[in-house]
Design an enzyme around this catalytic site. Structure first.
Site, PDB file in Angstrom:
ATOM      1  N   PRO A 193       0.815  -1.226   0.000  1.00 13.64           N
ATOM      2  CA  PRO A 193       0.000   0.000   0.000  1.00 13.64           C
ATOM      3  C   PRO A 193       0.848   1.275   0.000  1.00 13.64           C
ATOM      4  CG  PRO A 193      -0.915  -1.602   1.544  1.00 13.64           C
ATOM      5  CD  PRO A 193       0.366  -2.192   1.036  1.00 13.64           C
ATOM      6  N   GLY A 200       4.888   1.567  -4.169  1.00 14.28           N
ATOM      7  CA  GLY A 200       4.564   1.123  -5.523  1.00 14.28           C
ATOM      8  C   GLY A 200       5.783   1.328  -6.401  1.00 14.28           C
ATOM      9  N   ARG A 213       7.890  -6.534 -18.439  1.00 13.41           N
ATOM     10  CA  ARG A 213       7.584  -5.318 -19.215  1.00 13.41           C
ATOM     11  C   ARG A 213       7.469  -5.610 -20.708  1.00 13.41           C
ATOM     12  NH1 ARG A 213      11.388  -1.743 -15.070  1.00 13.41           N
ATOM     13  NH2 ARG A 213       9.761  -1.635 -13.489  1.00 13.41           N
ATOM     14  N   ARG A 244     -19.081   4.048 -41.837  1.00 18.01           N
ATOM     15  CA  ARG A 244     -19.964   5.078 -41.279  1.00 18.01           C
ATOM     16  C   ARG A 244     -19.986   6.316 -42.183  1.00 18.01           C
ATOM     17  NH1 ARG A 244     -23.949   6.291 -37.378  1.00 18.01           N
ATOM     18  NH2 ARG A 244     -23.761   8.507 -36.921  1.00 18.01           N
ATOM     19  N   ILE A 292     -13.407   8.370 -32.787  1.00 21.82           N
ATOM     20  CA  ILE A 292     -13.819   8.059 -34.164  1.00 21.82           C
ATOM     21  C   ILE A 292     -15.211   7.407 -34.175  1.00 21.82           C
ATOM     22  CG2 ILE A 292     -13.308   6.515 -36.135  1.00 21.82           C
ATOM     23  CD1 ILE A 292     -10.286   7.115 -35.537  1.00 21.82           C
ATOM     24  N   GLU A 298       3.529  -2.779 -13.640  1.00 22.59           N
ATOM     25  CA  GLU A 298       4.898  -3.229 -13.984  1.00 22.59           C
ATOM     26  C   GLU A 298       5.825  -2.043 -14.279  1.00 22.59           C
ATOM     27  OE1 GLU A 298       5.362  -6.948 -15.876  1.00 22.59           O
ATOM     28  OE2 GLU A 298       3.316  -7.576 -15.406  1.00 22.59           O
ATOM     29  N   THR A 312       5.288   2.422 -13.966  1.00 22.57           N
ATOM     30  CA  THR A 312       4.552   3.471 -14.679  1.00 22.57           C
ATOM     31  C   THR A 312       5.395   4.021 -15.844  1.00 22.57           C
ATOM     32  OG1 THR A 312       5.539   5.159 -13.268  1.00 22.57           O
ATOM     33  CG2 THR A 312       3.416   4.244 -12.541  1.00 22.57           C
TER      34      THR A 312
HETATM   35  N1  CAA Z   1      18.108  -5.908 -13.441  1.00 24.46           N
HETATM   36  C1  CAA Z   1      18.989  -6.341 -12.487  1.00 24.46           C
HETATM   37  N2  CAA Z   1      19.333  -5.576 -11.423  1.00 24.46           N
HETATM   38  C2  CAA Z   1      18.754  -4.362 -11.318  1.00 24.46           C
HETATM   39  C3  CAA Z   1      17.833  -3.859 -12.267  1.00 24.46           C
HETATM   40  C4  CAA Z   1      17.519  -4.700 -13.356  1.00 24.46           C
HETATM   41  N3  CAA Z   1      16.631  -4.314 -14.300  1.00 24.46           N
HETATM   42  N4  CAA Z   1      17.426  -2.645 -11.895  1.00 24.46           N
HETATM   43  C5  CAA Z   1      18.074  -2.349 -10.765  1.00 24.46           C
HETATM   44  N5  CAA Z   1      18.876  -3.394 -10.423  1.00 24.46           N
HETATM   45  C6  CAA Z   1      19.783  -3.460  -9.257  1.00 24.46           C
HETATM   46  C7  CAA Z   1      20.790  -2.309  -9.349  1.00 24.46           C
HETATM   47  O1  CAA Z   1      21.908  -2.679 -10.141  1.00 24.46           O
HETATM   48  C8  CAA Z   1      21.142  -2.079  -7.912  1.00 24.46           C
HETATM   49  O2  CAA Z   1      22.098  -3.050  -7.492  1.00 24.46           O
HETATM   50  P1  CAA Z   1      23.573  -2.563  -7.014  1.00 24.46           P
HETATM   51  O3  CAA Z   1      23.299  -1.660  -5.844  1.00 24.46           O
HETATM   52  O4  CAA Z   1      24.236  -3.837  -6.665  1.00 24.46           O
HETATM   53  O5  CAA Z   1      24.164  -1.829  -8.162  1.00 24.46           O
HETATM   54  C9  CAA Z   1      19.852  -2.411  -7.160  1.00 24.46           C
HETATM   55  O6  CAA Z   1      19.066  -3.218  -8.058  1.00 24.46           O
HETATM   56  C10 CAA Z   1      19.075  -1.169  -6.766  1.00 24.46           C
HETATM   57  O7  CAA Z   1      18.806  -0.430  -7.969  1.00 24.46           O
HETATM   58  P2  CAA Z   1      18.454   1.099  -7.969  1.00 24.46           P
HETATM   59  O8  CAA Z   1      19.445   1.834  -7.111  1.00 24.46           O
HETATM   60  O9  CAA Z   1      18.294   1.529  -9.389  1.00 24.46           O
HETATM   61  O10 CAA Z   1      17.064   1.110  -7.206  1.00 24.46           O
HETATM   62  P3  CAA Z   1      16.038   2.285  -6.975  1.00 24.46           P
HETATM   63  O11 CAA Z   1      15.542   2.182  -5.592  1.00 24.46           O
HETATM   64  O12 CAA Z   1      16.602   3.581  -7.453  1.00 24.46           O
HETATM   65  O13 CAA Z   1      14.790   1.847  -7.882  1.00 24.46           O
HETATM   66  C11 CAA Z   1      13.470   1.661  -9.855  1.00 24.46           C
HETATM   67  C12 CAA Z   1      14.864   1.640  -9.210  1.00 24.46           C
HETATM   68  C13 CAA Z   1      13.725   1.501 -11.331  1.00 24.46           C
HETATM   69  C14 CAA Z   1      12.734   2.956  -9.602  1.00 24.46           C
HETATM   70  C15 CAA Z   1      12.658   0.444  -9.313  1.00 24.46           C
HETATM   71  O14 CAA Z   1      12.316   0.634  -7.958  1.00 24.46           O
HETATM   72  C16 CAA Z   1      11.395   0.173 -10.108  1.00 24.46           C
HETATM   73  O15 CAA Z   1      11.452  -0.432 -11.177  1.00 24.46           O
HETATM   74  N6  CAA Z   1      10.224   0.611  -9.590  1.00 24.46           N
HETATM   75  C17 CAA Z   1       8.953   0.251 -10.179  1.00 24.46           C
HETATM   76  C18 CAA Z   1       8.440  -1.009  -9.564  1.00 24.46           C
HETATM   77  C19 CAA Z   1       7.402  -1.679 -10.416  1.00 24.46           C
HETATM   78  O16 CAA Z   1       7.550  -1.810 -11.624  1.00 24.46           O
HETATM   79  N7  CAA Z   1       6.369  -2.182  -9.752  1.00 24.46           N
HETATM   80  C20 CAA Z   1       5.336  -2.935 -10.391  1.00 24.46           C
HETATM   81  C21 CAA Z   1       5.094  -4.188  -9.602  1.00 24.46           C
HETATM   82  S1  CAA Z   1       4.355  -5.558 -10.403  1.00 24.46           S
HETATM   83  C22 CAA Z   1       2.781  -5.135 -10.788  1.00 24.46           C
HETATM   84  O17 CAA Z   1       2.601  -4.186 -11.448  1.00 24.46           O
HETATM   85  C23 CAA Z   1       1.619  -5.932 -10.319  1.00 24.46           C
HETATM   86  C24 CAA Z   1       1.240  -7.080 -11.146  1.00 24.46           C
HETATM   87  O18 CAA Z   1       0.852  -8.099 -10.594  1.00 24.46           O
HETATM   88  C25 CAA Z   1       1.223  -7.029 -12.632  1.00 24.46           C
END
Ligand code: CAA
Length: 388
Positions: free
Chosen positions: A131, A134, A246, A271, A344, A370, A372
């Site tokens: 909650p 996100g 994604r 139409r 449309i 997944e 925004t």
């Molecule tokens: N692959 C592998 N490792 C990754 C990565 C990736 N794509 N992205 C980040 N990491 C790693 C980084 O390398 C980092 O590791 P190190 O410290 O060892 O270098 C660690 O993860 C932390 O990364 P960040 O510092 O970039 O983390 P952040 O806190 O700044 O967040 C963010 C990054 C991109 C904003 C991330 O939080 C994010 O993607 N947020 C969105 C979350 C999301 O998509 N939620 C949807 C949930 S699912 C859903 O929608 C419901 C459903 O059921 C469909």
């Protein structure tokens, strides 16, 4: 079909045709009814499992169809062109659930928890969001505390696609809050076990036939062997899996955009207003031109991301950039096309007599879940600027 840069193999052509026929014959007749009732379409989802759609990229030894990423994307696109709600169940099963096991699961975990889900006998889900966290996924509060050979799981997770119908869920919780994102671990949980309950069902604008709810953990005892990956590896697992997810959402968005475009094209040809077909008015025809151009660009980005993911299977390279660009562009295109389609169609676009208003409601979520559109822009720009 147009002249795509991607020459499909015979196998790809076959999967397109198979998924298209299935979607037309089995899903199209019931899509509006399940959207209206908000009930989960158990029967058609089961049939999708029987068709091999629930674990397309999973090797046959783990119950899947053993096909490539492009096959997965092509099949998902066809399903979502007819109904995005069926599509999200397929997407979560294939990418958010199965992909994590393929990368981080032990042999025992794959046999016990991947095989039934990939073969469509069980349903899988993925739970990261809470909650109060996100987009800032690393700020989660749910806790998993080691207790001998178990972890005690406590907390509330939200917006879990398929939770009310899932047999197993990969859930992310804090094992070491002092370490931030590096203190998160992943666990495979069984929904039938004590300590797990469903929370409130999310009342949704679109993809209404998919089941989404909160989930609650109260001293749920998760055996240590059900931890996915190492302790503290959870955030990396969550992000790796979201890269795959994604691409699935990009394919879903592409399917919605195509459906909206094709409905609009047909309507513009038929139409009449002011003595001519409405497609002869530039106000309509230019909309169609923009829809078509954006959807073909989305297609290229999405197929490109699928190919990048396929390559990663041998190179081990990340495909984060390709996945985020595809998801960003395809989801905004789905919204653009669905919005134009309603316009449309005029009053008929606003009516439940046609599926156009459903495309409009379903398209919106692709810009949100997944990650925004804002998060995709963050991921893309950070990578391009070399900030991550
Ligand atoms: N692959 C592998 N490792 C990754 C990565 C990736 N794509 N992205 C980040 N990491 C790693 C980084 O390398 C980092 O590791 P190190 O410290 O060892 O270098 C660690 O993860 C932390 O990364 P960040 O510092 O970039 O983390 P952040 O806190 O700044 O967040 C963010 C990054 C991109 C904003 C991330 O939080 C994010 O993607 N947020 C969105 C979350 C999301 O998509 N939620 C949807 C949930 S699912 C859903 O929608 C419901 C459903 O059921 C469909």
């Amino acid at each position: 079909m147009s002249n795509y840069l991607f020459p499909f193999s015979e196998e790809h052509e076959m999967i397109i045709q198979t998924a298209r026929d299935f979607a037309q014959e089995k899903i199209a007749p019931v899509a509006a009814e399940f959207d209206e009732s908000g009930e989960f379409p158990h029967e058609t989802i089961k049939k999708m499992g029987d068709m091999g759609f629930m674990g397309i990229e999973v090797p046959e030894e783990y119950g899947g169809a053993g096909l490539d990423t492009l096959s997965y994307v092509l099949a998902l696109e066809e399903i979502c062109k007819v109904d995005a709600a069926h599509g999200v169940v397929m997407s979560v099963n294939n990418s958010l659930y199965a992909y994590g096991f393929l990368h981080f699961g032990t042999e025992e975990q794959k046999q016990k928890y991947l095989r039934p889900v990939a073969s469509g006998k069980a349903i899988g889900a993925y739970s990261l969001t809470e909650p109060m966290s996100g987009s800032d996924a690393g700020a989660m509060r749910s806790r998993a505390v080691r207790d001998g050979d178990f972890y005690l799981l406590n907390g509330r997770k939200s917006w879990v696609t398929s939770a009310p119908v899932a047999d197993n869920i990969v859930v992310f919780m804090m094992t070491d809050p002092g370490k931030g994102a590096k203190g998160i671990s992943a666990f495979i949980i069984e929904t039938g076990k004590p300590g797990f309950t469903l929370g409130k069902k999310e009342p949704k604008l679109g993809i209404r036939a998919s089941a989404t709810s909160e989930i609650l953990f109260e001293d749920y005892r998760c055996p240590v062997e059900n931890r996915l990956g190492e302790e503290g590896e959870g955030f990396k697992i969550a992000m790796t899996v979201l890269d795959a997810g994604r691409i699935g959402i990009a394919a879903q968005a592409l399917g919605i955009a195509e459906a909206a475009y094709e409905a609009s094209l047909g309507y513009a040809r038929e139409r009449e207003a002011f003595g001519q077909k409405i497609g002869q008015f530039q106000g309509i025809s230019f909309k169609l031109a923009d829809m078509k151009t954006r959807l073909e660009a989305s297609r290229l980005l999405t197929y490109n991301a699928a190919i990048a993911k396929e390559r990663s299977k041998t190179s081990g390279d990340r495909f984060t950039l390709e996945a985020s660009m595809a998801k960003l562009f395809a989801s905004e295109t789905a919204m653009f096309c669905a919005h134009a389609a309603v316009q449309i169609h005029g009053g008929m676009g606003y009516s439940k007599e046609l599926p156009v208003e459903r495309y409009f409601r379903d398209a919106k979520i692709t810009e949100i879940y997944e990650g925004t559109s804002e998060i995709q822009r963050l991921v893309i720009s950070r990578m391009e600027l070399g900030l991550k």
